[in-house]
Motif scaffolding. Structure first.
Motif, mmCIF file in Angstrom:
data_model
loop_
_atom_site.group_PDB
_atom_site.id
_atom_site.type_symbol
_atom_site.label_atom_id
_atom_site.label_comp_id
_atom_site.label_asym_id
_atom_site.label_seq_id
_atom_site.Cartn_x
_atom_site.Cartn_y
_atom_site.Cartn_z
ATOM 1 N N ALA A 100 0.828 -1.201 0.000
ATOM 2 C CA ALA A 100 0.000 0.000 0.000
ATOM 3 C C ALA A 100 0.865 1.255 0.000
ATOM 4 C CB ALA A 100 -0.929 0.005 1.212
ATOM 5 N N TYR A 101 2.145 1.101 0.358
ATOM 6 C CA TYR A 101 3.042 2.251 0.381
ATOM 7 C C TYR A 101 3.832 2.311 -0.927
ATOM 8 C CZ TYR A 101 6.647 5.592 1.578
ATOM 9 O OH TYR A 101 7.478 6.687 1.558
ATOM 10 N N VAL A 102 3.680 3.412 -1.628
ATOM 11 C CA VAL A 102 4.409 3.633 -2.881
ATOM 12 C C VAL A 102 5.502 4.658 -2.619
ATOM 13 C CG1 VAL A 102 4.235 4.374 -5.280
ATOM 14 C CG2 VAL A 102 2.327 3.168 -4.205
ATOM 15 N N LEU A 103 6.729 4.304 -2.933
ATOM 16 C CA LEU A 103 7.832 5.239 -2.770
ATOM 17 C C LEU A 103 7.604 6.433 -3.697
ATOM 18 C CD1 LEU A 103 10.587 5.422 -1.249
ATOM 19 C CD2 LEU A 103 11.657 4.590 -3.351
ATOM 20 N N PRO A 104 7.538 7.649 -3.154
ATOM 21 C CA PRO A 104 7.189 8.812 -3.985
ATOM 22 C C PRO A 104 8.370 9.306 -4.831
ATOM 23 C CG PRO A 104 7.538 9.505 -1.719
ATOM 24 C CD PRO A 104 7.672 8.003 -1.710
ATOM 25 N N THR A 105 8.717 8.524 -5.853
ATOM 26 C CA THR A 105 9.837 8.885 -6.724
ATOM 27 C C THR A 105 9.451 9.933 -7.762
ATOM 28 O OG1 THR A 105 9.323 7.122 -8.286
ATOM 29 C CG2 THR A 105 10.828 6.580 -6.475
ATOM 30 N N GLY A 106 8.143 10.063 -8.012
ATOM 31 C CA GLY A 106 7.703 10.974 -9.057
ATOM 32 C C GLY A 106 7.878 10.395 -10.449
ATOM 33 N N ALA A 107 8.164 9.080 -10.522
ATOM 34 C CA ALA A 107 8.375 8.423 -11.815
ATOM 35 C C ALA A 107 7.350 7.318 -12.006
ATOM 36 C CB ALA A 107 9.784 7.856 -11.912
ATOM 37 N N GLN A 108 6.941 7.125 -13.233
ATOM 38 C CA GLN A 108 5.975 6.081 -13.550
ATOM 39 C C GLN A 108 6.328 5.459 -14.897
ATOM 40 O OE1 GLN A 108 1.930 7.380 -13.177
ATOM 41 N NE2 GLN A 108 1.050 5.497 -13.967
#
Length: 246
Positions: A100-108
């Motif tokens: 449920a935790y997504v590392l907020p890298t700002g990349a997809q």
């Protein structure tokens, strides 16, 4: 911007050529790539393209990591790389024990499988899949515009020549990746060929011919399975079918 070169200062690093690079009004950066052949390395290829985008486009000198722009790497494929049958695949970085935790890298990372199941997808995605498969789209202003642009380019000899040059570059890139990823198998094939009494020069000449045939077949949209059957029919007496499959 089409066909953007990303050249690294380290001359031993691999340069990349981005097919389409777009920045929207919010500053988000998108790299859109066309991929015709499954070279079984799409994940690592996407990772490398993101690193090139970050190095050249998403953070200026003097800015902090907080200024890093959101980045999207989008691959339009005519094959199903994840092999789940879906039209759209979207990837983020998750925490291993708590997804449920997504590392907020700002990349997809996004993969569009032009052959995937369209049911349940948005009309825009279905239209994109149709466009990728040369289908006719009606009643959509963005896709009407795109189809008119495509028709205009096809009727303009100069622009058409640019597109053909671009398609040639795509084919060259696929050939390079194909050859680069199979050097070990080629070396082994030479050893086997020598053991069977085939001279190294003859084997390499035959291999070069096979490579050209594969590239030609793929450019006409012939499947790998059909290509392999043709290669076995043409070269099966000289080269083991398993090596031809490699």
């Amino acid at each position: 911007r089409l066909q953007t070169d990303m050249q690294h200062q380290d001359h031993e690093s691999k340069d990349v050529r981005l097919d389409v690079l777009v920045t929207d009004q919010a500053g988000r950066v998108y790299n859109v790539e066309m991929q015709n052949a499954d070279e079984h390395n799409l994940g690592k290829r996407m990772r490398y393209y993101l690193s090139s985008m970050d190095e050249h486009n998403t953070l200026r000198k003097g800015e902090t990591y907080n200024d890093l722009k959101e980045a999207y790497v989008i691959f339009l494929c005519n094959f199903d790389y994840p092999k789940q049958g879906r039209l759209l695949y979207s990837f983020h970085t998750y925490e291993d024990q708590d997804r449920a935790y997504v590392l907020p890298t700002g990349a997809q990372f996004i993969i569009i499988n032009g052959k995937g199941q369209r049911d349940g997808q948005s009309q825009n995605l279905r239209n994109l899949a149709m466009l990728m498969n040369n289908g006719q789209i009606t009643g959509s202003e963005p896709f009407d515009y795109a189809q008119k642009k495509i028709a205009a380019i096809n009727q303009d000899p100069k622009r058409r020549a640019q597109i053909m040059n671009y398609e040639t570059r795509l084919l060259e890139r696929e050939q390079y990746g194909w050859a680069e990823g199979r050097e070990e198998g080629i070396s082994e094939g030479i050893k086997v060929g020598e053991a069977q009494g085939i001279k190294t020069g003859e084997f390499k000449a035959t291999l070069a011919s096979i490579r050209k045939n594969i590239a030609g077949y793929r450019s006409f949209g012939i499947s790998d399975e059909q290509i392999l059957k043709r290669l076995i029919a043409d070269y099966g007496r000289e080269i083991d079918p398993q090596q031809l499959k490699q």
